[in-house]
Motif scaffolding. Sequence first.
Motif, mmCIF file in Angstrom:
data_model
loop_
_atom_site.group_PDB
_atom_site.id
_atom_site.type_symbol
_atom_site.label_atom_id
_atom_site.label_comp_id
_atom_site.label_asym_id
_atom_site.label_seq_id
_atom_site.Cartn_x
_atom_site.Cartn_y
_atom_site.Cartn_z
ATOM 1 N N THR A 1 53.559 64.413 41.537
ATOM 2 C CA THR A 1 54.470 65.304 40.815
ATOM 3 C C THR A 1 55.892 65.081 41.317
ATOM 4 O OG1 THR A 1 52.744 66.970 40.521
ATOM 5 C CG2 THR A 1 55.023 67.692 40.279
ATOM 6 N N ILE B 1 59.791 66.330 40.846
ATOM 7 C CA ILE B 1 60.688 67.369 40.339
ATOM 8 C C ILE B 1 62.120 66.979 40.697
ATOM 9 C CG2 ILE B 1 61.325 69.806 40.437
ATOM 10 C CD1 ILE B 1 58.474 70.452 41.215
ATOM 11 N N GLU C 1 60.427 68.125 35.483
ATOM 12 C CA GLU C 1 59.220 67.700 36.177
ATOM 13 C C GLU C 1 58.523 66.597 35.394
ATOM 14 O OE1 GLU C 1 54.870 69.621 37.281
ATOM 15 O OE2 GLU C 1 56.673 70.864 37.553
#
Length: 479
Positions: free
Chosen positions: A51, A53, A64
Motif C-alpha cells: 500500500t 499513500i 492511495e
Amino acid sequence: MNDRFARLARFVIIALLLVLAGTPAFAQGTSASSLSGLVVDTDGGVIPGATVIVTNNATGVALEVVSNSGGKFSIPALDPGTYTVTVSLAGFKTFVASDLRLISSRPGSVTATLEIGALSETVQVRGTSDLVQTQTPAVSSTLLTQQLTQLPLISRNALYSLTSLPGISTTGGPRAALINGLPNNTVNITIDGVGTGNALQSTDGFFSMVTPRMDAVEEVTVTGAVPGVGAGAGSTQVSFVTRSGSNQFTSSAYLYWRDPQFNTNYFFNKAANLPKNDVKMTTYGARVGGPIILPGYNGRGKAFFFLNMEHQRTPSSATRVRTILKDSAASGIFTYDRVVGGVTTQQSVNLLQLAASNGQIASTDPTIMALLARIRAATATQGTISETANRNTNAYTFQPEGRGDQYAPTGRIDYNLTDNHRLSATYYWQRFKSNPDFLNNVEVRFPGFANYGTQNSYRTTGSLGLRSTLSSNMVNEFK
C-alpha cells in the motif's frame, strides 16, 4: 440543504466547463507533476501488493495506490509541492519518505526499500529538495517560492528573477534577455498553462503582459531543451505556477522601501552637476491562504484558497539628455570645419543671407522661432547645458519628474470534487498607471512643455482547469 448545495455546485462547474469548451486557449501547457516508484526488499526483489499513500504536506490531501505484480506504482497527476510517501505491507516495517519535492511538468520517482519487521515499526527517509527524475530528457531549472521571496529584486517581477539562472544573458536589459542564446520569439511564457508572453516580438520576447508577483508564485520552471508534448509553442518554456492555499491558515505582510537618501549620487549626474535622481519605490502587500470550510463538511482537505495583493508606488525622476540649437544656429548662422591642405579652420555661413543672394526665402518662420524661444527659456530655468563635438548644437541635461503605480491582486481556489477529480481556478487582475510614462520614454521633451504620454492599462489572465485521474496511467486535464 447539503444535497441542494452539492447539486448547485455540480451545475455551476458543468456550466463553466461547457462555456470554456467553446473558447480557444492558446499556448497552453500543464503544470501538473507525477510520481512513480518501485517497492523492493533489502535483497532487491520486487514486492507486489504494498500500500502506497502519497500525501501533500501542505493540504493533507492523500492518494492511495497498490504496487503491481512488478512492484511498481504510479500516480500520474499531482500538484507541484512537497509530499510524504508512506509504503506499508504486513511483515515489513513501514517505509516513510518525507519532504519529497515535486516540480511542475517534471515526473519524479522514488524507490521504497522495505525491511522485514513489524508493521508498526517505521523506517524514516528524509528526501532531498528535489526528486531525481529519469523519465524525461527535458533540461530545466526551477526556482521555488522559498527562493523567490528571498531574492533582492526591486521590481518584484517574478519573471526577472530568472536572470539569476545560468544560460540567461541580459545585455539588452531584462525584457530583451536571451535564454541559451536563442532568439526572443522562441520563448513561450505561461501562467498556470495559459500563455501571457509576447512571443511574436523578435527583440522583446522576454516579457509577460501580466507580471506574476514574487509572493504569488509557487514556482517557475525554465525548460531549455526537449520541453515535452505538454508544452506550448516555443523551444524555450517559462512556466509559472500560482501559489495555492494549504490545510493551515498562513499569512504575511511585507514592505520594500527604496529612497535616494540610502544611495550615493549617480556618476554621470555628478559629471553634469545634477543632484541625485528622486527615485523612490514603495512596494507593500499581503497574502493569506488556507482551507475553505464547506457547508456540511467539517473537516479540512477539501477546498483551499490563496489571495495576494500588492501595490507598487514609484514617485521618481529620470535623467534625460536633449539636443538643442546654439543661439547662433537658431539665428541662421551655422559653423563648420573646413580642411585645406591638411589644415582645419572653422568657418561660418549666414544661411539667411545665402538664401537671399540666391533668390530663396530669407526670413524665419515665426512659429518655429517662437518654439525655439520657448525651448531657450525652459532650458535656462533648470538643468545644465554642455558643449558637444557638434559646432551648432549643445547637450541639455535635466530631470523630469513623474509617478507610477502598479496594482496586482491575485487569487486561486482549489476544490477536490473527489479523490480523482480536482478543480482549480486562478485569476490575475493588474493595473499599470504611469504619469508620465518613463518606461516608453514619452515624458516631456523640455521643462514646462505639454507634449508627454501616460499609461493606464488593465491586464488580466485567468485559468479554470479540471484534472481527472482515470486510471494509474491515464489522466485527462481540461483547461
